[in-house]
Scaffold this motif. Structure first.
Motif, PDB file in Angstrom:
ATOM      1  N   ASP A  65      62.027  54.464  58.774  1.00 39.82           N
ATOM      2  CA  ASP A  65      61.179  53.373  58.310  1.00 39.82           C
ATOM      3  C   ASP A  65      61.673  52.918  56.929  1.00 39.82           C
ATOM      4  OD1 ASP A  65      58.959  52.033  56.890  1.00 39.82           O
ATOM      5  OD2 ASP A  65      57.796  52.526  58.675  1.00 39.82           O
ATOM      6  N   ARG A  66      62.146  51.665  56.841  1.00 41.76           N
ATOM      7  CA  ARG A  66      62.738  51.176  55.584  1.00 41.76           C
ATOM      8  C   ARG A  66      61.716  51.099  54.459  1.00 41.76           C
ATOM      9  NH1 ARG A  66      65.838  45.756  57.059  1.00 41.76           N
ATOM     10  NH2 ARG A  66      63.762  45.306  57.869  1.00 41.76           N
ATOM     11  N   CYS A  67      60.493  50.713  54.790  1.00 39.24           N
ATOM     12  CA  CYS A  67      59.449  50.645  53.762  1.00 39.24           C
ATOM     13  C   CYS A  67      59.159  52.020  53.196  1.00 39.24           C
ATOM     14  CB  CYS A  67      58.174  50.033  54.344  1.00 39.24           C
ATOM     15  SG  CYS A  67      58.333  48.308  54.819  1.00 39.24           S
ATOM     16  N   LEU A  68      59.148  53.025  54.070  1.00 36.01           N
ATOM     17  CA  LEU A  68      58.877  54.384  53.622  1.00 36.01           C
ATOM     18  C   LEU A  68      60.021  54.900  52.750  1.00 36.01           C
ATOM     19  CD1 LEU A  68      56.833  56.729  53.891  1.00 36.01           C
ATOM     20  CD2 LEU A  68      58.295  57.630  55.682  1.00 36.01           C
ATOM     21  N   ARG A  69      61.257  54.574  53.120  1.00 34.86           N
ATOM     22  CA  ARG A  69      62.393  55.014  52.319  1.00 34.86           C
ATOM     23  C   ARG A  69      62.336  54.405  50.920  1.00 34.86           C
ATOM     24  NH1 ARG A  69      65.923  54.082  56.891  1.00 34.86           N
ATOM     25  NH2 ARG A  69      66.849  52.344  55.763  1.00 34.86           N
ATOM     26  N   ALA A  70      61.954  53.124  50.828  1.00 29.39           N
ATOM     27  CA  ALA A  70      61.835  52.484  49.522  1.00 29.39           C
ATOM     28  C   ALA A  70      60.736  53.145  48.693  1.00 29.39           C
ATOM     29  CB  ALA A  70      61.549  50.990  49.696  1.00 29.39           C
ATOM     30  N   LEU A  71      59.644  53.515  49.352  1.00 31.46           N
ATOM     31  CA  LEU A  71      58.552  54.180  48.648  1.00 31.46           C
ATOM     32  C   LEU A  71      58.990  55.554  48.147  1.00 31.46           C
ATOM     33  CD1 LEU A  71      55.509  54.132  47.903  1.00 31.46           C
ATOM     34  CD2 LEU A  71      55.067  55.204  50.109  1.00 31.46           C
ATOM     35  N   ALA A  72      59.693  56.307  48.993  1.00 25.34           N
ATOM     36  CA  ALA A  72      60.143  57.639  48.608  1.00 25.34           C
ATOM     37  C   ALA A  72      61.148  57.589  47.466  1.00 25.34           C
ATOM     38  CB  ALA A  72      60.758  58.343  49.812  1.00 25.34           C
ATOM     39  N   ALA A  73      61.938  56.520  47.401  1.00 24.48           N
ATOM     40  CA  ALA A  73      62.939  56.389  46.343  1.00 24.48           C
ATOM     41  C   ALA A  73      62.315  56.008  45.002  1.00 24.48           C
ATOM     42  CB  ALA A  73      63.982  55.349  46.743  1.00 24.48           C
ATOM     43  N   SER A  74      61.056  55.557  45.017  1.00 28.46           N
ATOM     44  CA  SER A  74      60.375  55.186  43.774  1.00 28.46           C
ATOM     45  C   SER A  74      59.815  56.428  43.101  1.00 28.46           C
ATOM     46  CB  SER A  74      59.240  54.204  44.085  1.00 28.46           C
ATOM     47  OG  SER A  74      58.164  54.870  44.736  1.00 28.46           O
ATOM     48  N   THR A  75      59.081  56.221  42.018  1.00 29.84           N
ATOM     49  CA  THR A  75      58.467  57.354  41.321  1.00 29.84           C
ATOM     50  C   THR A  75      57.021  57.577  41.751  1.00 29.84           C
ATOM     51  OG1 THR A  75      57.831  55.884  39.504  1.00 29.84           O
ATOM     52  CG2 THR A  75      59.946  57.051  39.305  1.00 29.84           C
ATOM     53  N   GLU A 127      53.929  40.606  52.866  1.00 26.33           N
ATOM     54  CA  GLU A 127      54.581  40.925  51.602  1.00 26.33           C
ATOM     55  C   GLU A 127      55.828  40.061  51.403  1.00 26.33           C
ATOM     56  OE1 GLU A 127      53.278  42.716  49.435  1.00 26.33           O
ATOM     57  OE2 GLU A 127      51.757  43.816  50.537  1.00 26.33           O
ATOM     58  N   ASP A 128      56.135  39.728  50.136  1.00 27.46           N
ATOM     59  CA  ASP A 128      57.308  38.907  49.831  1.00 27.46           C
ATOM     60  C   ASP A 128      58.602  39.640  50.150  1.00 27.46           C
ATOM     61  OD1 ASP A 128      55.613  36.924  48.930  1.00 27.46           O
ATOM     62  OD2 ASP A 128      55.622  37.672  46.865  1.00 27.46           O
ATOM     63  N   GLU A 129      58.631  40.933  49.869  1.00 26.94           N
ATOM     64  CA  GLU A 129      59.809  41.747  50.140  1.00 26.94           C
ATOM     65  C   GLU A 129      59.391  42.857  51.103  1.00 26.94           C
ATOM     66  OE1 GLU A 129      62.009  42.896  46.547  1.00 26.94           O
ATOM     67  OE2 GLU A 129      60.633  41.608  45.455  1.00 26.94           O
ATOM     68  N   PRO A 130      59.561  42.655  52.416  1.00 24.54           N
ATOM     69  CA  PRO A 130      59.053  43.620  53.395  1.00 24.54           C
ATOM     70  C   PRO A 130      59.517  45.049  53.157  1.00 24.54           C
ATOM     71  CG  PRO A 130      59.759  41.606  54.482  1.00 24.54           C
ATOM     72  CD  PRO A 130      60.181  41.486  53.051  1.00 24.54           C
ATOM     73  N   ASP A 131      60.770  45.236  52.740  1.00 20.56           N
ATOM     74  CA  ASP A 131      61.266  46.595  52.543  1.00 20.56           C
ATOM     75  C   ASP A 131      60.540  47.319  51.415  1.00 20.56           C
ATOM     76  OD1 ASP A 131      62.971  45.992  54.536  1.00 20.56           O
ATOM     77  OD2 ASP A 131      64.826  46.293  53.416  1.00 20.56           O
ATOM     78  N   ALA A 132      60.010  46.562  50.460  1.00 20.48           N
ATOM     79  CA  ALA A 132      59.320  47.156  49.311  1.00 20.48           C
ATOM     80  C   ALA A 132      57.811  46.980  49.419  1.00 20.48           C
ATOM     81  CB  ALA A 132      59.835  46.536  48.012  1.00 20.48           C
ATOM     82  N   ALA A 133      57.307  46.751  50.644  1.00 17.26           N
ATOM     83  CA  ALA A 133      55.892  46.416  50.823  1.00 17.26           C
ATOM     84  C   ALA A 133      54.969  47.491  50.271  1.00 17.26           C
ATOM     85  CB  ALA A 133      55.601  46.173  52.299  1.00 17.26           C
ATOM     86  N   TYR A 134      55.270  48.762  50.559  1.00 15.80           N
ATOM     87  CA  TYR A 134      54.389  49.832  50.111  1.00 15.80           C
ATOM     88  C   TYR A 134      54.422  49.974  48.594  1.00 15.80           C
ATOM     89  CZ  TYR A 134      54.359  51.218  55.047  1.00 15.80           C
ATOM     90  OH  TYR A 134      54.228  51.250  56.415  1.00 15.80           O
ATOM     91  N   VAL A 135      55.610  49.854  48.015  1.00 21.78           N
ATOM     92  CA  VAL A 135      55.730  49.953  46.558  1.00 21.78           C
ATOM     93  C   VAL A 135      54.940  48.825  45.897  1.00 21.78           C
ATOM     94  CG1 VAL A 135      57.322  49.945  44.602  1.00 21.78           C
ATOM     95  CG2 VAL A 135      57.985  51.056  46.752  1.00 21.78           C
TER      96      VAL A 135
END
Length: 342
Positions: free
Chosen positions: A133-143, A105-113
């Motif tokens: 897990d930073r990727c999970l936190r980014a996902l949880a912060a999304s809608t 992914e281009d932005e690893p922290d936002a990979a799941y999003v």
């Protein structure tokens, strides 16, 4: 066989075929049944990417499994059973399953999003993923609607699903106390994972309620796998005042503790009572069979899917209809590894 050919053989327009296959109200039941019957006979399968673009829905749920635990998880019978339960629950709800990773992914922290948006996923289920897990936190912060099984996260559209770990641990300690044991030790799982921390909290709460002393040496860390349980068992049995009973936060660790007892020339349950947690298949196969706290994997999978469907039905602009955790009860399964204190 494509939709145009199916329409030609059905004697209707492609629009009517599309409406019939998507359960639209504009088509009569007779026409719908005829088109579907012909589709089955001719082996017609809809173009899923095209349907996704038109309907803006993919009927697919993403699965996040901690990348650091994937290899180990393949040897963890409880996690494999839980994965199977999630897949079954999604299938019964007419959803597909897609495994998400952070690779490439281009932005690893936002990979799941990024993956959710790229594949137009309906939501995500996370299994035993660490809270840092930073990727999970980014996902949880999304809608994106997210249901976490044994995963602690917070966000605008997240729900946690879990067994009642603390109550299960309390039941295990109470069972050993009722058998006459007063020196009850525990082998924990990794305490950064919510299930392990909750089982330790339940163990401590039961000991306080029952007036049992818990020396620091009676709490030994493990990793949910057999070798750590065996090492913890050897350490506990080497104490000047060893426990007469061990509650392990996972079945594999409990079986490891039984191995340590056998190596020390002790008999289970005559010299040492052992209780585990999970009720994996191996719990009923070892001798003596393992007393354990059973988790309902099927109910966990169904609860996660139900939580996602509640969020999807509410719509993207609505708050989570039931932000409180979905807690699934546990039950004590008494077998031969727990017996009265001599």
């Amino acid at each position: 066989m494509n939709i145009r050919e199916l329409a030609r053989r059905s004697g209707v327009s492609t629009a009517t075929v599309s409406r019939a296959l998507n359960d639209r109200a504009e088509v009569s039941e007779e026409t719908r049944a005829r088109i579907r019957r012909l589709a089955v006979e001719l082996g017609y399968a809809p173009n899923e990417p095209a349907r996704t673009l038109v309907r803006r829905r993919s009927d697919t749920i993403g699965l996040v499994w901690d990348s650091g635990q994937e290899a180990a998880g393949l040897h963890n019978p409880f996690l494999l059973g839980l994965l199977s339960a999630v897949r079954t629950a999604l299938s019964e709800a007419d959803y597909h399953l897609m495994l998400l990773t952070t690779a490439g992914e281009d932005e690893p922290d936002a990979a799941y999003v990024q993956a959710v948006r790229r594949h137009n996923l309906e939501g995500v289920i996370a299994l035993t993923t660490p809270p840092d897990d930073r990727c999970l936190r980014a996902l949880a912060a999304s809608t994106v609607p997210c249901a976490g099984i044994d995963t602690a996260f917070t966000g605008p559209r997240t729900v946690r699903v879990s067994s009642d770990n603390a109550a299960g641990a309390e039941a295990a300690v109470q069972h050993l106390y009722d058998l006459g044991h007063r020196r009850i030790a525990t082998v924990t799982g990794p305490l950064h994972l919510p299930p392990a921390a909750e089982r330790l909290a339940g163990y401590r709460r039961a000991c306080v309620r029952l007036g049992l002393a818990v020396p620091d040496s009676y709490v030994v860390g493990g990793d949910f796998f057999l070798a750590s349980g065996e090492a913890a068992g050897r350490r506990l049995l080497a104490l000047d005042e060893p426990p007469t009973a061990i509650f392990a936060a996972g079945d594999q660790m409990a079986i490891g503790a039984m191995h340590a007892a056998a190596d020390a020339g002790l008999s289970v349950p005559r010299d040492l009572a052992v209780v585990g947690f999970d009720d994996v298949d191996a719990a009923g196969l070892v001798r003596p069979a393992l007393t354990t706290v059973a988790q309902d994997q099927r109910a966990l999978g169904a609860a996660a899917v139900a939580a996602l469907r509640d969020m999807l039905d509410a719509g993207p602009s609505s708050p989570v209809p039931a932000a409180e955790p979905r807690i699934v009860p546990t039950r004590l399964v008494v077998r031969g590894s727990s017996g009265p204190r001599r």
